[in-house]
Write a protein that holds these residues in place. Structure first.
Motif, PDB file in Angstrom:
ATOM      1  N   LEU A  84       0.830  -1.206   0.000  1.00  0.00           N
ATOM      2  CA  LEU A  84       0.000   0.000   0.000  1.00  0.00           C
ATOM      3  C   LEU A  84       0.863   1.253   0.000  1.00  0.00           C
ATOM      4  O   LEU A  84       0.627   2.179  -0.784  1.00  0.00           O
ATOM      5  CB  LEU A  84      -0.948   0.003   1.203  1.00  0.00           C
ATOM      6  N   LEU A  85       1.865   1.289   0.864  1.00  0.00           N
ATOM      7  CA  LEU A  85       2.731   2.469   0.940  1.00  0.00           C
ATOM      8  C   LEU A  85       3.493   2.688  -0.363  1.00  0.00           C
ATOM      9  O   LEU A  85       3.631   3.836  -0.818  1.00  0.00           O
ATOM     10  CB  LEU A  85       3.695   2.342   2.117  1.00  0.00           C
ATOM     11  N   ALA A  86       3.958   1.615  -0.989  1.00  0.00           N
ATOM     12  CA  ALA A  86       4.677   1.739  -2.263  1.00  0.00           C
ATOM     13  C   ALA A  86       3.754   2.255  -3.360  1.00  0.00           C
ATOM     14  O   ALA A  86       4.142   3.135  -4.147  1.00  0.00           O
ATOM     15  CB  ALA A  86       5.278   0.391  -2.656  1.00  0.00           C
ATOM     16  N   GLU A  87       2.539   1.727  -3.425  1.00  0.00           N
ATOM     17  CA  GLU A  87       1.577   2.182  -4.439  1.00  0.00           C
ATOM     18  C   GLU A  87       1.231   3.651  -4.237  1.00  0.00           C
ATOM     19  O   GLU A  87       1.173   4.424  -5.191  1.00  0.00           O
ATOM     20  CB  GLU A  87       0.307   1.335  -4.399  1.00  0.00           C
ATOM     21  N   LEU A  88       0.976   4.034  -2.988  1.00  0.00           N
ATOM     22  CA  LEU A  88       0.666   5.439  -2.716  1.00  0.00           C
ATOM     23  C   LEU A  88       1.847   6.330  -3.076  1.00  0.00           C
ATOM     24  O   LEU A  88       1.659   7.414  -3.645  1.00  0.00           O
ATOM     25  CB  LEU A  88       0.275   5.626  -1.247  1.00  0.00           C
ATOM     26  N   HIS A  89       3.048   5.891  -2.763  1.00  0.00           N
ATOM     27  CA  HIS A  89       4.242   6.677  -3.105  1.00  0.00           C
ATOM     28  C   HIS A  89       4.346   6.870  -4.614  1.00  0.00           C
ATOM     29  O   HIS A  89       4.617   7.976  -5.094  1.00  0.00           O
ATOM     30  CB  HIS A  89       5.502   5.986  -2.565  1.00  0.00           C
ATOM     31  N   ASP A  90       4.105   5.791  -5.360  1.00  0.00           N
ATOM     32  CA  ASP A  90       4.152   5.883  -6.828  1.00  0.00           C
ATOM     33  C   ASP A  90       3.101   6.845  -7.375  1.00  0.00           C
ATOM     34  O   ASP A  90       3.288   7.420  -8.440  1.00  0.00           O
ATOM     35  CB  ASP A  90       3.954   4.502  -7.453  1.00  0.00           C
ATOM     36  N   LEU A  91       2.016   7.019  -6.632  1.00  0.00           N
ATOM     37  CA  LEU A  91       0.942   7.924  -7.055  1.00  0.00           C
ATOM     38  C   LEU A  91       1.095   9.323  -6.469  1.00  0.00           C
ATOM     39  O   LEU A  91       0.226  10.173  -6.637  1.00  0.00           O
ATOM     40  CB  LEU A  91      -0.420   7.331  -6.656  1.00  0.00           C
ATOM     41  N   GLY A  92       2.191   9.553  -5.743  1.00  0.00           N
ATOM     42  CA  GLY A  92       2.467  10.877  -5.212  1.00  0.00           C
ATOM     43  C   GLY A  92       1.808  11.177  -3.879  1.00  0.00           C
ATOM     44  O   GLY A  92       1.684  12.344  -3.509  1.00  0.00           O
ATOM     45  N   MET A  93       1.385  10.165  -3.166  1.00  0.00           N
ATOM     46  CA  MET A  93       0.763  10.368  -1.861  1.00  0.00           C
ATOM     47  C   MET A  93       1.506   9.556  -0.813  1.00  0.00           C
ATOM     48  O   MET A  93       2.279   8.658  -1.144  1.00  0.00           O
ATOM     49  CB  MET A  93      -0.702   9.926  -1.867  1.00  0.00           C
ATOM     50  N   SER A  94       1.241   9.882   0.435  1.00  0.00           N
ATOM     51  CA  SER A  94       1.813   9.093   1.523  1.00  0.00           C
ATOM     52  C   SER A  94       0.874   9.124   2.714  1.00  0.00           C
ATOM     53  O   SER A  94       0.060  10.032   2.858  1.00  0.00           O
ATOM     54  CB  SER A  94       3.184   9.645   1.921  1.00  0.00           C
ATOM     55  N   VAL A  95       0.980   8.087   3.532  1.00  0.00           N
ATOM     56  CA  VAL A  95       0.289   8.013   4.815  1.00  0.00           C
ATOM     57  C   VAL A  95       1.277   7.394   5.786  1.00  0.00           C
ATOM     58  O   VAL A  95       2.269   6.787   5.382  1.00  0.00           O
ATOM     59  CB  VAL A  95      -1.006   7.167   4.758  1.00  0.00           C
ATOM     60  N   SER A  96       0.993   7.531   7.052  1.00  0.00           N
ATOM     61  CA  SER A  96       1.882   6.918   8.040  1.00  0.00           C
ATOM     62  C   SER A  96       1.719   5.403   8.000  1.00  0.00           C
ATOM     63  O   SER A  96       0.687   4.879   7.572  1.00  0.00           O
ATOM     64  CB  SER A  96       1.557   7.439   9.441  1.00  0.00           C
ATOM     65  N   ARG A  97       2.745   4.729   8.449  1.00  0.00           N
ATOM     66  CA  ARG A  97       2.691   3.268   8.510  1.00  0.00           C
ATOM     67  C   ARG A  97       1.554   2.817   9.436  1.00  0.00           C
ATOM     68  O   ARG A  97       0.856   1.851   9.153  1.00  0.00           O
ATOM     69  CB  ARG A  97       4.034   2.710   8.958  1.00  0.00           C
ATOM     70  N   ALA A  98       1.375   3.542  10.548  1.00  0.00           N
ATOM     71  CA  ALA A  98       0.313   3.190  11.498  1.00  0.00           C
ATOM     72  C   ALA A  98      -1.063   3.314  10.838  1.00  0.00           C
ATOM     73  O   ALA A  98      -1.928   2.449  11.021  1.00  0.00           O
ATOM     74  CB  ALA A  98       0.391   4.077  12.734  1.00  0.00           C
ATOM     75  N   ALA A  99      -1.280   4.378  10.064  1.00  0.00           N
ATOM     76  CA  ALA A  99      -2.564   4.567   9.386  1.00  0.00           C
ATOM     77  C   ALA A  99      -2.772   3.484   8.325  1.00  0.00           C
ATOM     78  O   ALA A  99      -3.883   2.965   8.174  1.00  0.00           O
ATOM     79  CB  ALA A  99      -2.633   5.950   8.755  1.00  0.00           C
ATOM     80  N   ALA A 100      -1.720   3.130   7.602  1.00  0.00           N
ATOM     81  CA  ALA A 100      -1.828   2.085   6.587  1.00  0.00           C
ATOM     82  C   ALA A 100      -2.131   0.736   7.233  1.00  0.00           C
ATOM     83  O   ALA A 100      -2.959  -0.030   6.727  1.00  0.00           O
ATOM     84  CB  ALA A 100      -0.543   2.009   5.770  1.00  0.00           C
ATOM     85  N   THR A 101      -1.502   0.459   8.361  1.00  0.00           N
ATOM     86  CA  THR A 101      -1.752  -0.793   9.080  1.00  0.00           C
ATOM     87  C   THR A 101      -3.203  -0.852   9.548  1.00  0.00           C
ATOM     88  O   THR A 101      -3.877  -1.883   9.395  1.00  0.00           O
ATOM     89  CB  THR A 101      -0.797  -0.928  10.277  1.00  0.00           C
ATOM     90  N   ALA A 102      -3.687   0.247  10.098  1.00  0.00           N
ATOM     91  CA  ALA A 102      -5.081   0.293  10.553  1.00  0.00           C
ATOM     92  C   ALA A 102      -6.035   0.082   9.381  1.00  0.00           C
ATOM     93  O   ALA A 102      -7.029  -0.648   9.511  1.00  0.00           O
ATOM     94  CB  ALA A 102      -5.365   1.621  11.244  1.00  0.00           C
ATOM     95  N   LEU A 103      -5.744   0.673   8.247  1.00  0.00           N
ATOM     96  CA  LEU A 103      -6.604   0.522   7.068  1.00  0.00           C
ATOM     97  C   LEU A 103      -6.635  -0.926   6.590  1.00  0.00           C
ATOM     98  O   LEU A 103      -7.712  -1.465   6.299  1.00  0.00           O
ATOM     99  CB  LEU A 103      -6.129   1.441   5.943  1.00  0.00           C
ATOM    100  N   ILE A 104      -5.484  -1.562   6.521  1.00  0.00           N
ATOM    101  CA  ILE A 104      -5.438  -2.965   6.098  1.00  0.00           C
ATOM    102  C   ILE A 104      -6.220  -3.840   7.071  1.00  0.00           C
ATOM    103  O   ILE A 104      -7.018  -4.693   6.667  1.00  0.00           O
ATOM    104  CB  ILE A 104      -3.983  -3.458   5.956  1.00  0.00           C
ATOM    105  N   ASN A 105      -6.028  -3.617   8.361  1.00  0.00           N
ATOM    106  CA  ASN A 105      -6.766  -4.400   9.366  1.00  0.00           C
ATOM    107  C   ASN A 105      -8.270  -4.164   9.263  1.00  0.00           C
ATOM    108  O   ASN A 105      -9.061  -5.105   9.390  1.00  0.00           O
ATOM    109  CB  ASN A 105      -6.264  -4.082  10.773  1.00  0.00           C
ATOM    110  N   GLU A 106      -8.679  -2.921   9.000  1.00  0.00           N
ATOM    111  CA  GLU A 106     -10.101  -2.626   8.817  1.00  0.00           C
ATOM    112  C   GLU A 106     -10.654  -3.339   7.588  1.00  0.00           C
ATOM    113  O   GLU A 106     -11.784  -3.843   7.602  1.00  0.00           O
ATOM    114  CB  GLU A 106     -10.318  -1.121   8.683  1.00  0.00           C
TER     115      GLU A 106
END
Length: 92
Positions: free
Chosen positions: A15-37
């Motif tokens: 998720l973080l790599a894809e967002l980076h490639d698209l010019g966006m970023s989120v914190s690792r904690a937020a990405a982890t929470a999103l995946i778990n959700e």
């Protein structure tokens, strides 16, 4: 000795790599929470265990989620060039 990354870590990295490639970023904690959700949502919607739900969150699915996040951010700022915009918005 290094430990093997967990399944969640792998999806978060994707998720973080894809967002980076698209010019966006989120914190690792937020990405982890999103995946778990997402795992919980799939589990609930399909009436299957969270472990079984994980097989539906493939690299392609996570990449599609990243694209949807970028599109949603663009929808919030009509006419904005999201890729060129400064990264000032916080994502929960």
């Amino acid at each position: 000795m290094t430990t093997k990354p967990s399944w969640v870590d792998g999806r978060v990295d994707t998720l973080l790599a894809e967002l980076h490639d698209l010019g966006m970023s989120v914190s690792r904690a937020a990405a982890t929470a999103l995946i778990n959700e997402r795992v919980q949502w799939v589990s609930s919607e399909m009436d299957i265990s969270p472990t079984a739900a994980r097989r539906y969150l493939t690299d392609d699915t996570v990449a599609a989620l990243a694209r949807a996040m970028v599109i949603a951010a663009a929808d919030e700022t009509p006419g904005a060039a999201v890729i060129q915009s400064p990264r000032t918005a916080a994502a929960p």
